[in-house]
Design an enzyme around this catalytic site. Sequence first.
Site, short mmCIF file in Angstrom:
data_model
loop_
_atom_site.label_atom_id
_atom_site.label_comp_id
_atom_site.label_asym_id
_atom_site.label_seq_id
_atom_site.Cartn_x
_atom_site.Cartn_y
_atom_site.Cartn_z
N SER A 73 32.19 37.01 46.85
CA SER A 73 31.81 36.97 48.27
C SER A 73 31.85 38.36 48.91
O SER A 73 32.57 39.26 48.45
CB SER A 73 32.76 36.05 49.03
OG SER A 73 32.76 34.76 48.48
N GLN A 74 31.10 38.49 49.99
CA GLN A 74 31.09 39.70 50.82
C GLN A 74 32.53 39.99 51.30
O GLN A 74 33.25 39.06 51.69
CB GLN A 74 30.18 39.39 52.01
CG GLN A 74 30.05 40.46 53.05
CD GLN A 74 29.29 39.93 54.26
OE1 GLN A 74 29.17 38.72 54.48
NE2 GLN A 74 28.77 40.83 55.05
#
Length: 224
Positions: A73-74
Amino acid sequence: MSTNGRASEDLEARMARLREEMVQQQLIQRGIRDERVLAVMRKVPRHRFVPPEYVYAAYDDGPLPIGAGQTISQPYIVALMTELLHLQGPEKVLEVGTGSGYQTAILAELAREVYTVELELELLERARRLLASMGYTNIYFRHGDGSEGWPEAAPFDAIIVTAAPPEVPPALIEQLRVGGRLVIPVGTWDQDLQLIVKHGPEPTDCTVQSITPVRFVPLRTRRP
Ligand code: SAH
């Protein structure tokens, strides 16, 4: 010192600088305030959790491929979800979707024990080896469908899900301690990051807060 030693020191120094920029520009400027969360985002070497060809992109403002069609994920989303859990140190946490193990490391820094479940054996084993090599001893791994939770280890003070189901799996609500917090992306294409707080023993004793639109890989119930 050997050339290799110096090269890896240069790499680590460079990565530490990129990590600090990530914290300033992607996290603090967007409103992440929890000092414990900011401290672990500064500390955990995200570049060790991405494939070698992405090491220099590890601190970029987005998700990255990690193999098996999945993504890490970011950074902002990792920090936001972690902040929403309100971890203070003594908690037992369930994570669904180990993936690269990056979020797992962040949780292991902030809570007493982390129970993490992953459907893809290859990803689970890679994360297990990496986290062990980094010295984490408070993480328990399971290969399986995380929508069933981890009944033998329940109840959990906090649960984080990093793949999106169409609806919140009931087992996760059941395995949440009263007072506990569940952070989960919900939906198929248009997903909503939800914070669910359990105020009493019944499944209906929950408040649901919609945090922000997100885009996660789907939570799968079986291999495609
Ligand atoms: N937190 C991870 C993000 C991984 S992406 C990281 O920081 O790298 C989501 C992960 O959930 C993928 O690895 C995917 O294989 C896994 N997953 C999907 N459905 C699942 C399920 N039912 N149970 C457990 N893991 C699942």
